[in-house]
Design an enzyme around this catalytic site. Structure first.
Site, PDB file in Angstrom:
ATOM      1  N   ASP A 148       0.894  -1.149   0.004  1.00 20.37           N
ATOM      2  CA  ASP A 148      -0.053   0.069  -0.055  1.00 20.37           C
ATOM      3  C   ASP A 148       0.677   1.361   0.131  1.00 20.37           C
ATOM      4  OD1 ASP A 148      -2.270   1.485   0.245  1.00 20.37           O
ATOM      5  OD2 ASP A 148      -2.645   1.263   2.330  1.00 20.37           O
ATOM      6  N   GLU A 185     -11.483  -5.066  -5.720  1.00 24.11           N
ATOM      7  CA  GLU A 185     -12.259  -3.872  -5.733  1.00 24.11           C
ATOM      8  C   GLU A 185     -11.326  -2.790  -6.318  1.00 24.11           C
ATOM      9  OE1 GLU A 185     -13.909  -6.712  -3.400  1.00 24.11           O
ATOM     10  OE2 GLU A 185     -11.744  -5.829  -2.872  1.00 24.11           O
ATOM     11  N   ASN A 186     -10.125  -2.669  -6.808  1.00 20.83           N
ATOM     12  CA  ASN A 186      -9.444  -1.975  -7.466  1.00 20.83           C
ATOM     13  C   ASN A 186     -10.056  -1.473  -8.798  1.00 20.83           C
ATOM     14  OD1 ASN A 186      -6.214  -3.096  -6.017  1.00 20.83           O
ATOM     15  ND2 ASN A 186      -7.834  -1.724  -5.324  1.00 20.83           N
ATOM     16  N   SER A 189      -8.357  -5.421   3.966  1.00 18.82           N
ATOM     17  CA  SER A 189      -8.639  -5.035   2.668  1.00 18.82           C
ATOM     18  C   SER A 189      -8.763  -6.475   1.850  1.00 18.82           C
ATOM     19  CB  SER A 189      -7.506  -4.217   1.962  1.00 18.82           C
ATOM     20  OG  SER A 189      -7.421  -2.986   2.582  1.00 18.82           O
TER      21      SER A 189
END
Length: 233
Positions: free
Chosen positions: A16, A63-64, A188
């Protein structure tokens, strides 16, 4: 100080901070992903040198896809460009490249390239690097249940061992340590099933700035933990 005999067998990393790293320098977020790729190479090489057997890198989540078309396109382009161009790096370091995720949701050319490179590196006797791409922990569990049903498993008799057999990489041991860079305290949707009893380590360092020293600090912290797996020490 790191104990040479106490390394985790499997480490997962939520990489991240690429976008924030670029924005802090006045660059486009895409430049952060490019720098993040170089950090990944440094950490893979360091992990291999430490004798870690499995390393799962969270490259792109289910989800990206919500990000801008420019950013998603850039990431997919990086994956396609560097998978094959880094083949010599994999061979020099005896890396077995593997995949986790829903390949059916990837662009066909990306899915084909991943499959090809994974096949070409299969059986290498060094570290196994698992690329989690179009990956989500919930999605993996759903796909595992579907595989179990298609295999004719008796739904009334399904247990944890049965689900585990149908995960993306059932032969890979559960992660001992999950690392997250950039100071965020979230899972996440990463390795939800496999990471049930993993130790977590959160670093404030943005992913592009990661080096062998950051990995060593994470390992040293892990080695000070007492793992009880729900029992008592």
């Amino acid at each position: 100080m790191i104990n040479p005999g106490g390394f985790p067998q499997h480490v997962g990393i939520i990489m991240d901070g690429n976008g924030r790293w670029a924005e802090a320098r006045g660059d486009r977020r895409t430049q952060g992903h490019l720098a993040g790729l170089q950090a990944a190479k440094r950490v893979v090489k360091a992990a291999a040198g430490m004798g870690i057997r499995y390393l799962t890198l969270y490259v792109f989540s289910t989800e990206n896809w919500k990000r801008t078309a420019e950013e998603v396109g850039f990431i997919m382009g990086l994956v396609k460009q560097y998978l094959r161009s880094e083949l010599e790096f994999y061979r020099e370091n005896s890396i077995w490249l593997r995949y986790a995720g829903d390949s059916a949701g990837l662009p066909p050319d990306i899915a084909a390239e991943i499959k090809s490179v994974c096949n070409e590196t299969a059986g290498a006797d060094g570290i196994q690097v698992i690329l989690a791409l179009n990956y989500g922990g919930r999605n993996e569990i759903v796909r595992a249940v579907k595989r179990a049903a298609l295999a004719g498993e008796d739904c009334s008799a399904i247990n944890e061992a049965a689900i585990a057999r149908y995960l993306d990489n059932p032969d890979v041991p559960d992660p001992d340590l999950i690392i997250r860079s950039a100071g965020e305290w979230r899972t996440s949707n990463f390795l939800l099933w496999e990471g049930a009893y993993a130790e977590y380590y959160v670093s404030s360092v943005l992913w592009p700035d990661w080096t062998e020293a950051e990995l060593a600090l994470a390992i040293e912290t892990y080695q000070k933990r007492k793992r009880k797996f729900g029992g008592v020490s």
